[in-house]
Design an enzyme around this catalytic site. Structure first.
Site, mmCIF file in Angstrom:
data_model
loop_
_atom_site.group_PDB
_atom_site.id
_atom_site.type_symbol
_atom_site.label_atom_id
_atom_site.label_comp_id
_atom_site.label_asym_id
_atom_site.label_seq_id
_atom_site.Cartn_x
_atom_site.Cartn_y
_atom_site.Cartn_z
ATOM 1 N N GLN A 1 0.851 -1.195 0.000
ATOM 2 C CA GLN A 1 0.000 0.000 0.000
ATOM 3 C C GLN A 1 0.886 1.244 0.000
ATOM 4 O OE1 GLN A 1 -2.364 1.463 3.357
ATOM 5 N NE2 GLN A 1 -4.163 1.551 2.030
ATOM 6 N N TYR B 1 -5.601 11.245 3.908
ATOM 7 C CA TYR B 1 -4.196 11.496 3.574
ATOM 8 C C TYR B 1 -4.124 12.289 2.260
ATOM 9 C CZ TYR B 1 -3.380 8.315 7.432
ATOM 10 O OH TYR B 1 -3.371 7.733 8.678
ATOM 11 N N ARG C 1 -7.470 2.295 -2.977
ATOM 12 C CA ARG C 1 -8.383 2.339 -1.829
ATOM 13 C C ARG C 1 -8.966 3.733 -1.684
ATOM 14 N NH1 ARG C 1 -8.178 1.024 4.733
ATOM 15 N NH2 ARG C 1 -9.333 -0.843 4.230
ATOM 16 N N GLY D 1 -9.835 -6.081 8.564
ATOM 17 C CA GLY D 1 -8.752 -5.396 9.251
ATOM 18 C C GLY D 1 -8.453 -6.020 10.595
ATOM 19 N N ARG D 2 -9.156 -5.544 11.624
ATOM 20 C CA ARG D 2 -8.841 -5.989 12.980
ATOM 21 C C ARG D 2 -8.993 -7.495 13.158
ATOM 22 N NH1 ARG D 2 -12.994 -1.888 15.252
ATOM 23 N NH2 ARG D 2 -13.783 -2.441 13.192
#
Ligand code: FMN
Length: 364
Positions: free
Chosen positions: A98, A177, A224, A316-317
Site C-alpha cells: 500500500q 491522507y 483504496r 482489518g482488525r
C-alpha cells in the site's frame, strides 16, 4: 453468487479466496522506516488471505510521518522488504504494497519538513511522533511545479515495490491522507486545475494512477477510497459528486481492484450516518470491488457478496487478531479479539503471538 471461498482474479493476481487482509499500520519497522524480520513472520502467518494488502508504506520522507512505519524509497528498505515478500510467497500467499503519502497528517519532527497538502489547512488533533503525540501543523499547499516530483516519488516507490518482490501495489487514496485531501472539498480549496470541480479534484488521483500503472501495469494496481463520512478531518460537501466519477475514472483505467473503506452507523472503529456509496460505485466500476469495515463474522461478509454489491471483503482488525482467519471463517469458529494496546507498539507482543485454532486446541 460466489462464496467467500471461491477464487477471484484481481487483475493479474489470482486470489484463491475472497478474504483479503486490509492494510494495517503496525509500526514494527525501524526508526529509518526499514522493515524488520518479525514483519516477515507476521505476514507469512496471514498468507491464507486471498490477497494481503500491506500496511501503509511511505513513498518518500516527505510522505511518511508515522513513527516506525516502513518505507519504499531507499535501497535499504527494498532489501529489507524482500524477505517479507519471500516469506509470504513461500507460505503460499500474495501481497501488494500500500503506497502512502500522508499529506498534512505528518509532523515535522518526524519528516524534518513542513507538511504538504492541497491547501494551507491543518488537521484537528494530534500527530503520532517519536516523542509522543504533538499538535498537527498547518500544511503548505503543494506548488504546481512540485506535482511532477510527486509523481516521480510514486513511480520510484512502485519500481521499488516490484523490486522488493511485491505482487503489485495499492494506491492509498483514503482516510484523509494526501490524495484524499485533494479529492474532498473540505480540505481542497485550490483555485488551479487541481481544485474546484470534482474533475479537477480527481486529477491528482488520475495522474498518480496513470504513473503507477505505467510502471506496474494496470493488472497489478489497486486503489483504496473512503467515500462516506469524514475521515481524519477530511470531508466533502457532496461525496457522490466526486467519488462516483473517481470510481468511473479508475474503471476506465482498468485497475485490478477497487477497495472501499466504508464505515457505517454501527462502526466499532469510527461511525458515520452518511449513506454508503458502494451501490452507486458498483454501477460505474466494472472491475472487482472489495468492501471493508466491520465485517467481523462470516455471515456479515457472505451477506455482502450475496447482495451483489461486493466481489470480496477486506478484514482489518479480525485479520490482525486471527492469523488463520480464512480457516476460522470456513468452519465459523470463534474469533480472537484484537488488543488496541499493541496495535502500534514495537516488538513481537500483540503482533506475531495471536494463536491459530490449532495452537489454541493444543494449549487447551
Ligand atoms: C491498527 C490499525 C491500523 C490501520 N492501518 C491502516 C493503513 O495502514 N492503511 C489503511 O488504509 N487503513 C488502515 N487502517 C484501517 C483498516 O484498514 C480498516 O479500514 C479498519 O480497521 C476497518 O476495518 P475492520 O472493521 O475490518 O477492522 C488501520 C486500522 C487499524 C485498526
Amino acid at each position: 453468487m460466489p462464496t467467500l471461498f471461491d477464487p477471484i482474479d484481481l487483475g493479474a493476481i489470482h486470489a484463491p479466496n475472497r478474504i483479503l487482509m486490509a492494510p494495517l499500520t503496525r509500526a514494527r519497522a525501524t526508526r529509518e522506516a526499514v522493515p524488520t524480520p518479525i514483519m516477515a513472520e507476521y505476514y507469512a502467518q496471514r498468507a491464507g488471505a486471498g490477497l494481503i494488502i500491506s500496511e501503509a508504506t511511505g513513498i518518500s520522507r516527505e510522505g511518511l510521518g508515522w513513527p516506525y512505519a516502513p518505507g519504499l524509497w531507499t535501497d535499504e528498505q527494498v532489501a529489507a522488504w524482500k524477505p517479507v515478500t519471500d516469506a509470504v510467497h513461500k507460505a503460499g500467499g500474495r501481497i501488494v504494497a500500500q503506497l502512502w503519502h500522508m499529506g498534512r497528517q505528518v509532523h515535522s519532527s518526524v519528516t524534518g519538513m513542513q507538511p504538504v497538502s492541497s491547501s494551507a489547512t491543518r488537521t484537528e488533533g494530534q500527530a503520532h511522533t517519536f516523542e509522543g503525540k504533538q499538535d498537527f501543523e498547518t500544511a503548505r499547499p503543494l506548488e504546481l511545479s512540485e506535482i511532477p516530483r510527486l509523481l516521480d516519488d510514486y513511480e520510484r516507490a512502485t519500481r521499488n515495490a516490484l523490486a522488493a518482490g511485491f505482487d503489485g501495489v495499492q494506491i492509498h487514496a483514503a482516510n484523509g491522507y494526501l490524495i484524499d485531501e485533494f479529492l474532498r472539498d473540505g480540505a481542497n480549496h485550490r483555485e488551479d486545475e487541481y481544485g474546484g470541480s470534482p474533475e479537477n479534484r480527481i486529477r491528482l488521483l488520475r495522474e498518480i494512477a496513470e504513473r503507477v500503472i505505467s510502471v506496474a501495469g494496470k493488472e497489478r494496481v489497486g486503489v483504496r477510497l473512503s467515500p462516506n463520512g469524514a475521515s481524519q478531518g477530511v470531508d466533502d460537501s457532496d461525496p457522490a459528486s466526486v467519488f462516483v466519477p473517481a470510481a468511473r475514472m479508475l474503471s476506465d483505467l482498468g485497475i485490478a481492484f477497487l477497495e472501499l473503506r466504508e464505515i457505517g452507523p454501527d462502526g466499532t472503529y469510527g461511525r458515520t450516518d452518511v449513506p454508503k456509496l458502494s451501490p452507486q460505485i458498483r454501477e460505474v466500476f466494472q472491475g472487482p470491488l472489495i468492501l471493508n469495515s466491520d465485517f467481523d463474522s462470516r455471515a456479515k461478509a457472505q451477506a455482502a457478496l450475496d447482495s451483489g454489491v461486493a466481489d470480496g471483503i477486506a478484514f482489518g482488525r479480525t485479520f490482525l487478531a486471527n492469523p488463520d482467519l480464512p480457516e476460522r471463517l470456513r468452519i465459523d469458529a470463534p474469533l480472537n479479539q484484537s488488543d488496541m494496546a499493541t496495535w502500534y507498539s514495537q516488538g513481537p507482543e500483540g503482533y506475531i503471538d495471536y494463536p491459530t485454532l490449532d495452537e489454541q486446541s493444543r494449549a487447551a
